[in-house]
Design a protein around this motif. Structure first.
Motif, short mmCIF file in Angstrom:
data_model
loop_
_atom_site.label_atom_id
_atom_site.label_comp_id
_atom_site.label_asym_id
_atom_site.label_seq_id
_atom_site.Cartn_x
_atom_site.Cartn_y
_atom_site.Cartn_z
N ARG A 308 0.80 -1.23 0.00
CA ARG A 308 0.00 0.00 0.00
C ARG A 308 0.83 1.28 0.00
O ARG A 308 0.26 2.37 0.10
N ASP A 309 2.14 1.17 -0.10
CA ASP A 309 2.96 2.37 0.03
C ASP A 309 2.65 3.41 -1.03
O ASP A 309 2.89 4.61 -0.82
N TRP A 310 2.12 3.01 -2.18
CA TRP A 310 1.84 3.97 -3.25
C TRP A 310 0.64 4.86 -2.95
O TRP A 310 0.43 5.86 -3.63
N TYR A 311 -0.14 4.50 -1.93
CA TYR A 311 -1.24 5.39 -1.54
C TYR A 311 -1.34 5.61 -0.04
O TYR A 311 -2.16 6.42 0.42
N LEU A 312 -0.50 4.93 0.74
CA LEU A 312 -0.59 5.04 2.19
C LEU A 312 0.81 4.99 2.78
O LEU A 312 1.49 3.97 2.72
N ALA A 313 1.25 6.10 3.35
CA ALA A 313 2.59 6.18 3.93
C ALA A 313 2.68 5.25 5.15
O ALA A 313 1.76 5.21 5.98
N PRO A 314 3.76 4.47 5.26
CA PRO A 314 3.90 3.51 6.36
C PRO A 314 3.73 4.13 7.75
O PRO A 314 3.19 3.49 8.66
N GLU A 315 4.18 5.38 7.91
CA GLU A 315 4.10 5.99 9.24
C GLU A 315 2.67 6.28 9.69
O GLU A 315 2.42 6.54 10.87
N LEU A 316 1.70 6.23 8.77
CA LEU A 316 0.31 6.48 9.13
C LEU A 316 -0.39 5.23 9.65
O LEU A 316 -1.46 5.32 10.26
N ARG A 317 0.18 4.07 9.40
CA ARG A 317 -0.54 2.83 9.67
C ARG A 317 -0.89 2.59 11.14
O ARG A 317 -1.99 2.10 11.42
N PRO A 318 -0.02 2.89 12.09
CA PRO A 318 -0.40 2.62 13.49
C PRO A 318 -1.69 3.30 13.92
O PRO A 318 -2.45 2.74 14.71
N ALA A 319 -1.96 4.48 13.41
CA ALA A 319 -3.18 5.20 13.79
C ALA A 319 -4.40 4.75 13.01
O ALA A 319 -5.53 4.94 13.45
N LEU A 320 -4.16 4.14 11.84
CA LEU A 320 -5.27 3.85 10.93
C LEU A 320 -5.71 2.39 10.92
O LEU A 320 -6.77 2.07 10.40
N PHE A 321 -4.90 1.49 11.47
CA PHE A 321 -5.23 0.06 11.46
C PHE A 321 -5.29 -0.47 12.88
O PHE A 321 -4.54 -0.04 13.76
N ASP A 322 -6.19 -1.45 13.10
CA ASP A 322 -6.19 -2.12 14.39
C ASP A 322 -5.19 -3.27 14.37
O ASP A 322 -4.50 -3.49 13.37
N ARG A 323 -5.10 -4.02 15.44
CA ARG A 323 -4.08 -5.06 15.55
C ARG A 323 -4.32 -6.23 14.60
O ARG A 323 -3.41 -7.02 14.33
N SER A 324 -5.53 -6.36 14.10
CA SER A 324 -5.85 -7.45 13.16
C SER A 324 -5.70 -7.04 11.71
O SER A 324 -5.97 -7.83 10.80
N GLY A 325 -5.28 -5.79 11.48
CA GLY A 325 -5.09 -5.33 10.11
C GLY A 325 -6.32 -4.72 9.47
O GLY A 325 -6.35 -4.52 8.25
N ASN A 326 -7.35 -4.42 10.27
CA ASN A 326 -8.55 -3.77 9.74
C ASN A 326 -8.33 -2.26 9.69
O ASN A 326 -7.95 -1.65 10.70
#
Length: 397
Positions: A308-326
């Motif tokens: 998803r790096d082409w549309y979602l910066a890796p540093e944003l993921r902790p705030a945007l995903f839960d622990r199961s990847g949702n």
């Protein structure tokens, strides 16, 4: 990685974002008129959270005020959209004309595992045997045929054997008690015999009635896999083998066979080799106008690819995903995820651009406009994602 190699065309992130804007009906000029057009463009809408279906449709309609009545019509009156189990054991909403393809390409394999697991668990617990379960299954389907739609509780009143319980994983830390109704209805769902019907309460309710699945023709599984892959690549290509394996839940050998069957064309991506459907190699220009979108938790665009790096910066993921990847609610600007949004108890739709993600005043104005657009059609309805994320909870708090 980048550039062309041996005549294979390179498709960079900018063009992938242009394709996403147009094909996923997110740019204003690409928005749809009906829920059916949205589902057809995306192939599938995530249905694990009932509200996601409506929010995903509303974000893509030219007139979002019709979102709820028109989606209700498609799901429950005309049944042009069907909520059923699909890829990766997940509930989706599909165009009715594609249910046979989904069932044959994905459902059959999952269904065999689910039924075997149920029978194994029942046998371990000393519960009744397969013949007994078959009788209960046939009786349950007959009840649904007579009632049209029914909740699990209503079904157990008509077929009391559904109340039978058995211990699952006895002696283990995750030991639990399962009812026959819960497990059997899930098996019947993945087998394509029943589907989710109209919910109890509003469109945000997760308490569903069950209904008999619409009749569909039986397809060859390999041919159905090729057809499903063709539809998905048309909506989401280019994509890598890893993307395709993740999204479908298939073995890599199934993915490769389906790619060969549809004559998929290889292209070069930053992640490596990707694929598009035949005839889809030519460049796609970005929309002339800038665009913003507020997409819901589990939206099919945000969840569409494994890489998803082409549309979602890796540093944003902790705030945007839960622990199961949702994924939670996302704010989009010109094909990139730039932040998150939430609805507070008073109905206000609030949003935030991630730290370091300054998008400029024009972008902020468009995002604010989308937040007001969403607030307008939600009205008195309050929506809380089924899977909460850190960013969404922080905004609400």
């Amino acid at each position: 990685m980048g550039g062309a190699d041996d005549g294979v065309r390179y498709i960079g992130g900018a063009e992938r974002r242009a394709r996403l804007a147009l094909r996923h009906r997110l740019a204003p000029t690409a928005r749809a008129r009906t829920p059916e057009e949205v589902a057809d463009a995306l192939l599938a809408l995530h249905g694990s959270d009932p509200a996601t279906v409506y929010l995903a449709v509303g974000a893509r309609l030219a007139d979002p005020s019709v979102t709820v009545p028109e989606t209700d019509r498609a799901l429950y009156r005309d049944r042009t959209l069907v909520r059923m189990h699909g890829m990766r054991h997940t509930v989706f909403v599909f165009p009715a004309g594609r249910t046979a393809v989904v069932h044959a390409s994905t459902g059959l394999t999952v269904a065999a595992r689910e039924r075997a697991s149920l029978l194994k668990d029942m046998a371990k617990a000393g519960a009744p045997d397969a013949a007994w379960l078959k009788e209960v299954e046939e009786s349950t389907l007959a009840v649904l045929g007579r009632l049209g739609q029914a909740t699990a509780a209503e079904l157990t009143r008509e077929e009391p054997r559904l109340r039978e319980q058995f211990v699952h994983s006895a002696g283990k830390s995750y030991e639990g008690v399962h009812s026959v109704s819960t497990r059997l209805l899930r098996v019947l769902g993945v087998e394509g015999k029943v589907v989710r019907g109209r919910p109890l309460g509003s469109w945000t309710s997760s308490q569903f009635r069950w209904a008999l699945a619409p009749e569909h023709r039986e397809l060859d599984p390999a041919a159905a896999q090729a057809e499903l892959l063709r539809h998905w690549l048309t909506a989401c290509g280019p994509a890598t083998e890893a993307d395709l394996k993740w999204w479908t839940g298939w073995r890599v050998t199934d993915v490769r066979r389906a790619l060969a069957a549809i004559g998929a064309r290889a292209v070069s991506l930053d992640e490596g080799t990707g694929y598009v459907v035949e005839g889809d190699v030519e460049p796609v220009a970005a929309p002339q106008e800038s665009w913003a979108a507020l997409l819901p938790a589990l939206d099919p665009t945000a969840m569409g690819w494994q890489a998803r790096d082409w549309y979602l910066a890796p540093e944003l993921r902790p705030a945007l995903f839960d622990r199961s990847g949702n994924v939670g609610p996302t704010v989009w600007w010109n094909g990139r995820v730039v932040g998150t949004w939430a609805q507070r108890g008073d109905g206000e739709v609030v949003w935030r651009v991630a730290a370091g993600g300054d998008v400029g005043r024009d972008a902020e104005a468009l995002i604010a406009g989308e937040a007001e657009r969403l607030r307008g059609w939600l009205g008195e309805t309050r929506v809380t994602p089924r899977f909460r994320t850190a960013g969404e909870k922080e905004l609400v708090g």
